[in-house]
Write an enzyme that holds these catalytic residues in place. Structure first.
Site, mmCIF file in Angstrom:
data_model
loop_
_atom_site.group_PDB
_atom_site.id
_atom_site.type_symbol
_atom_site.label_atom_id
_atom_site.label_comp_id
_atom_site.label_asym_id
_atom_site.label_seq_id
_atom_site.Cartn_x
_atom_site.Cartn_y
_atom_site.Cartn_z
ATOM 1 N N GLY A 111 0.846 -1.194 0.000
ATOM 2 C CA GLY A 111 0.000 0.000 0.000
ATOM 3 C C GLY A 111 0.872 1.231 0.000
ATOM 4 N N CYS A 135 5.352 -6.163 1.430
ATOM 5 C CA CYS A 135 5.715 -4.745 1.383
ATOM 6 C C CYS A 135 5.154 -3.985 2.590
ATOM 7 C CB CYS A 135 5.270 -4.142 0.054
ATOM 8 S SG CYS A 135 6.077 -2.585 -0.293
ATOM 9 N N TYR A 136 4.112 -3.187 2.409
ATOM 10 C CA TYR A 136 3.530 -2.496 3.577
ATOM 11 C C TYR A 136 3.095 -3.530 4.628
ATOM 12 C CZ TYR A 136 0.372 0.296 6.441
ATOM 13 O OH TYR A 136 -0.244 0.916 7.507
ATOM 14 N N HIS A 150 7.627 -7.794 -3.975
ATOM 15 C CA HIS A 150 6.272 -8.148 -4.433
ATOM 16 C C HIS A 150 6.254 -9.484 -5.183
ATOM 17 C CE1 HIS A 150 4.200 -4.382 -3.451
ATOM 18 N NE2 HIS A 150 5.419 -3.864 -3.554
ATOM 19 N N GLU A 154 3.683 -10.947 -6.226
ATOM 20 C CA GLU A 154 2.530 -10.995 -7.139
ATOM 21 C C GLU A 154 2.843 -10.457 -8.535
ATOM 22 O OE1 GLU A 154 2.960 -8.983 -4.629
ATOM 23 O OE2 GLU A 154 2.036 -7.022 -4.899
ATOM 24 N N ASP A 178 -20.472 -9.107 -19.038
ATOM 25 C CA ASP A 178 -20.863 -9.322 -17.644
ATOM 26 C C ASP A 178 -22.364 -9.567 -17.487
ATOM 27 O OD1 ASP A 178 -18.229 -8.757 -17.306
ATOM 28 O OD2 ASP A 178 -18.545 -6.718 -16.576
ATOM 29 N N LYS A 203 -12.878 -10.233 -14.444
ATOM 30 C CA LYS A 203 -13.296 -10.256 -15.846
ATOM 31 C C LYS A 203 -12.874 -11.537 -16.579
ATOM 32 C CE LYS A 203 -15.165 -7.633 -19.049
ATOM 33 N NZ LYS A 203 -16.275 -6.692 -18.835
#
Ligand code: XMP
Length: 602
Positions: free
Chosen positions: A55, A82-83, A169, A171, A227, A372
Site C-alpha cells: 500500500g 511490502c507495507y 512483491h 505478485e 458481464d 473479468k
C-alpha cells in the site's frame, strides 16, 4: 461468499496490489476474497490464510491503516507483503525505518535456508522491489530468510506461528519465482487443496441463487456486454427462463446496429429479453449538455428511472421480484484501496437507490465474486459464443462519453503551455500543438481534467512513448498526447461548437464501425483490450470539421493501461481511409498510457 472452507483473505492496504494478489491466488485454484483492514476480528476467522497487501502509506503515517492485533494470534498463517511486511514488523515488536532513497526495481534475493514459503527456490533469484521504508529490526521469534544487497531483512519468518514477511512483491511477474512463493504459502503453509475451479463455482452458485431467490423472479438490464450476459445465462440456468425478465435498453449511444445484433444473440441463446428503444429520451435529455460529469449524471439517472419504472410495474415491493445485476468483483468491493477506483468509474450499479436495495436484500449479483477473465471463462463454460465472450468492454454511457462537446468556438491560446510543449517535443524531433480541449486523466489517485496536445513527426513507437511520457511528466497542464496520423502537418487547430446531436452520434457510429471491422479483419480484435474511438470538436488546418482520436489499449483490469502499438502500415492506411470516407479534419492516435490518461476521454 462462495466457499468458507478454503478461502484466502487479502487485506487491502491500498493501490492496486490487493486485486493482483487475489487474482494470483485464484490462479492457484484457491478462492480469495479482498477484505478491509478494519474488518471485525470474527470476519478474519473464516479464512485459511491471510495475506496483507502492499500500500502507499508508511506505517508511521498518522492515518496509516492498521489491523486488529488479535489477527496475529488467531493461529491462521499470515503473509505480509511490502507495507504488510512492515506492518507485521512494527506490530509484533520489530522496527521499521525510512530509507534515504526509494528502492525501486529488480533486485537479487539471496535466500537463507530452504523452508516454508522459500522451499524449492533457487539460492539466488530476482525479485521486484518498490518501497521507501524498510524493516531494520526483527520482531521476536522471527529470523531472516532472504536478503538483497540493499535490504538485509528482505524476507522474514516465524516458522512456528507460520507468519511470513516479504519486502518485495511476489505478485508481479518481475519476481521470477513469485508464483512459487505464493503457492508455497497457500498450498503448503495454509494447507489449501487448490480445487477451486469455475466448474465448481457454477455448481455451487446455482444452488446459492436458488436459495437466495426462493420463489422470487429476477428483473435484469441486459446491455449485451459480457458481464450482464453471463449473469443472465447463469440466472437462467439456476431459475429457468420463465422466472427471468430481461430488458435491453437502446440508449441511442450504442455502436452501429449494436442493439439489433445483441438481440439476435440473445434470441439464439434462448434468452427472454425485451428491447426498449429509449434513444429519443436519452438524446433529448442531453441536449446542450457539455460537461462530462453532467452527462454521466443524466445518463445514470435515466437508467435508474427505467429500472424503477419497471420495478414499480412489477410491484417489486410485493416481494415477488429481485433486481439482477452483472456487477463483477473489482466493483463489488469497497475497502481502503478500492473505494477510490470504484468512484472513478461512477458505475450505475452502485448508485444510492441501488445500494439501498442491496441492503434490503432485493438485489442478486451472481458474478459479484469474479474477475473479468473468470467471467469470460464462465461464459465459455455456459456455452456462450466466443464472439460474445471476447467482446471489448463498452461503458454504460456508451458513445455519449466518447463524443466531446463544446459550446464555445474559440479557446484562449495558452502561450505558456505551448512554449513548454515546443521545448520538450523539439528535443525529440517532434512539433507539437496544445489542443483547445481538455480530457479526463488520472494523476496520483484522483481524476484530473487537463489539456491534450498533438505532436507530428516520425511514427516511431519508442520515441513517441518517450516523448509523450516526457510531456505529461514535465508539463502539469497536459495529461494526454496524441500523434497526428492525418494530416501529417498540422498548421492550425481550432475549437468548434459541438453537442451530443444525432449527426455527430451517427458520424462516430460509422467511423467506429469502420475501424472495428478493419481490426477484426486484420485479426487484431482479440489482441487489443479495448478500442475507444473519440470524436473531438477540434478543426484542423482551417477545415471546419470534427476530428477523431483512435485509442486502442492493452490492459488487464482497466486500472492501468498501455497505448497499443499497431502495425504502422495498417494504421496509416486506416487513418487515410477515415479521412477520405468521413467528414473529419484530423485523425489522431492516442499515445498516452493510463496513468496519466484514462482509457476514455469523456
Ligand atoms: P477509464 O476511462 O476510467 O475507464 O480509464 C476504465 C474502464 O471503465 C470503463 N468505463 C465504464 N464502464 N460504466 C461502465 O460500465 C461506466 O460509466 C464507465 N466509465 C468507464 C471504460 O470503458 C474502461 O473500460
Amino acid at each position: 461468499m462462495v466457499s468458507s472452507k478454503e478461502t484466502i483473505a487479502v487485506v487491502d492496504f491500498g493501490g492496486q496490489y490487493a486485486h493482483l494478489i487475489a487474482r494470483r491466488v485464484r490462479q492457484l485454484n484457491v478462492f480469495s476474497e479482498i477484505i478491509a483492514p478494519d474488518s471485525a476480528i470474527e470476519e478474519f476467522k473464516r479464512f485459511r490464510g491471510i495475506i496483507l497487501s502492499g500500500g502507499p502509506a508508511s506505517v508511521y503515517d498518522e492515518k496509516a491503516p492498521v489491523l486488529d492485533k488479535k489477527v496475529f494470534s488467531l493461529g491462521i498463517p499470515i503473509l505480509g507483503i511490502c507495507y504488510g511486511h512492515q506492518l507485521l514488523a512494527k506490530e509484533l515488536g520489530g522496527k521499521v525505518e525510512r530509507a534515504g532513497v526509494r528502492e525501486y526495481g529488480v533486485a537479487s534475493l539471496h535466500k537463507k535456508g530452504n523452508k516454508g514459503i522459500f522451499s524449492s527456490l533457487p539460492a539466488a533469484t530476482n525479485v521486484w522491489m518498490s518501497h521507501g521504508d524498510f524493516v531494520s529490526a526483527l520482531p521476536e521469534g522471527f529470523e531472516v530468510i532472504g536478503s538483497t544487497s540493499d535490504c538485509d531483512i528482505a524476507a522474514m519468518a516465524d516458522f512456528e506461528k507460520k507468519i511470513f514477511g516479504l519486502q518485495f512483491h511476489p505478485e508481479v511477474t518481475h519476481t521470477r519465482f513469485g508464483m512459487k512463493i505464493l503457492k508455497n504459502f497457500v498450498l503448503k503453509e495454509c494447507n489449501c487443496s487448490g480445487s477451486w475451479t469455475i466448474r465448481n463455482f457454477v455448481e455451487q452458485k446455482v444452488l446459492e441463487i436458488r436459495a437466495f431467490a426462493k420463489g422470487k423472479n429476477v428483473f435484469l438490464l441486459a446491455s449485451g456486454g459480457v458481464d450482464s450476459t453471463v449473469a443472465l445465462v447463469l440466472l437462467k440456468k439456476a431459475l429457468g427462463s420463465k422466472r427471468i425478465l430481461a430488458l435491453h435498453v437502446d440508449t441511442g449511444f450504442m455502436r452501429k446496429n449494436e442493439s439489433r445484433e445483441i438481440m439476435s444473440v440473445f434470441a439464439k441463446q434462448g434468452l427472454n429479453v425485451k428491447l426498449l428503444d429509449a434513444s429519443n429520451e436519452f438524446i433529448g435529455s442531453l441536449k446542450g449538455v457539455v460537461e462530462p460529469e453532467e452527462k454521466r449524471k443524466i445518463i445514470g439517472n435515466l437508467f435508474v428511472k427505467i429500472v424503477n419504472e419497471n420495478l414499480e410495474r412489477l410491484d417489486l415491493n410485493a416481494g415477488q421480484w429481485l433486481l439482477g445485476q452483472g456487477t463483477i468483483y473489482p466493483d463489488t468491493i469497497e475497502s481502503a484501496g478500492t473505494k477510490l477506483a470504484s468512484h472513478i468509474k461512477t458505475h450505475h450499479n452502485r448508485v444510492e437507490s441501488i445500494k439501498q436495495m442491496i441492503e434490503d436484500g432485493k438485489v442478486i449479483e451472481p458474478i459479484r465474486e469474479l474477475y473479468k477473465d473468470e467471467v469470460r471463462e464462465l461464459g465459455k463454460k455456459l456455452g456462450l459464443p466466443a464472439k460474445m465472450i471476447s467482446r471489448h468492454p463498452f461503458p454504460g454511457p456508451g458513445l455519449a462519453i466518447r463524443i466531446l462537446c463544446s459550446e464555445k468556438e474559440e479557446a484562449e491560446e495558452n502561450i505558456e503551455l505551448q512554449k513548454s510543449l515546443d521545448e520538450i517535443a523539439s528535443k525529440k524531433g517532434y512539433k507539437g500543438k496544445v489542443l483547445p480541449i481538455k480530457s479526463v486523466g488520472v494523476q496520483g489517485d484522483s481524476r484530473s481534467y487537463r489539456n491534450a496536445a498533438v505532436i507530428e513527426g516520425k511514427l516511431d513507437w519508442d520515441l513517441l512513448e518517450k516523448t509523450s511520457t516526457g510531456i505529461t511528466n514535465s508539463i502539469g497542464g497536459i495529461s494526454r498526447v496524441v500523434f497526428a496520423l492525418q494530416p501529417k502537418k498540422i498548421v492550425s487547430v481550432a475549437l468548434k461548437k459541438g453537442f451530443l446531436e444525432k449527426e455527430r452520434i451517427f458520424l462516430l457510429q460509422e467511423i467506429d464501425d469502420f475501424a472495428l471491422k478493419a481490426i477484426e479483419k486484420k485479426k487484431l480484435y482479440n489482441k487489443i483490450w479495448q478500442f475507444p474511438i473519440v470524436l473531438i470538436p477540434v478543426s484542423v488546418n482551417g477545415k471546419n470539421l470534427d476530428s477523431v482520436v483512435l485509442r486502442p489499449v492493452f490492459s488487464r483490469e482497466a486500472m492501468t493501461a498501455k497505448f497499443a502499438r499497431i502495425e504502422k502500415k495498417f494504421l496509416e492506411k486506416m487513418a487515410l481511409e477515415i479521412m477520405q470516407k468521413f467528414p473529419v479534419s484530423g485523425v489522431f492516435y492516442d499515445i498516452t498510457h493510463k496513468p496519466p490518461g484514462t482509457i476514455e476521454w469523456e
